[in-house]
Design a protein around this motif. Sequence first.
Motif: not given
Length: 151
Positions: A39-48
């Motif tokens: 998920q961090i690779v696919l959607s970093p803004l959403t996670i980080l």
Amino acid sequence: MIPGVGAFTGAVDPNQVAAGADLLKALLSARLRSHGDVQIVLSPLTILTPAFLQDLAEVAQRRPWVVLFFDTYQRTGPLLDVWLRDVLVSDRYGELPANVLVVLAGQSRLESRCWGTTWIWSPACHWKCSLRPRRASSSPQRASQPSGASR
């Protein structure tokens, strides 16, 4: 069909492309062991971003003010505009603490397509402005102008 790729499709061996894709998949699978990593690779803004705002809130609880400075914004703005606007004016990623002040400094105005036209921009305050609160009857106080600077 992907625009601009058509000219190259005849020059590339499909077996090499498939082998390269398999190799990439194997490398990523070896590095990304959990669903969270993917998920961090696919959607970093959403996670980080929520994690960043949570850490920022913890710091803001211990300090009267937290100030984030973004300098040379004319260069970083194209990459940060939408994300920073979402952080500042929406709850998309979480809530920004009320005692966090964000300062954008650059050589041009904010992009009106992203920010609108109601944000403050003052070419007259291109030197250091005091962070002291204004009194109702007085004008904004300015720190001394650096030597050699002109208005």
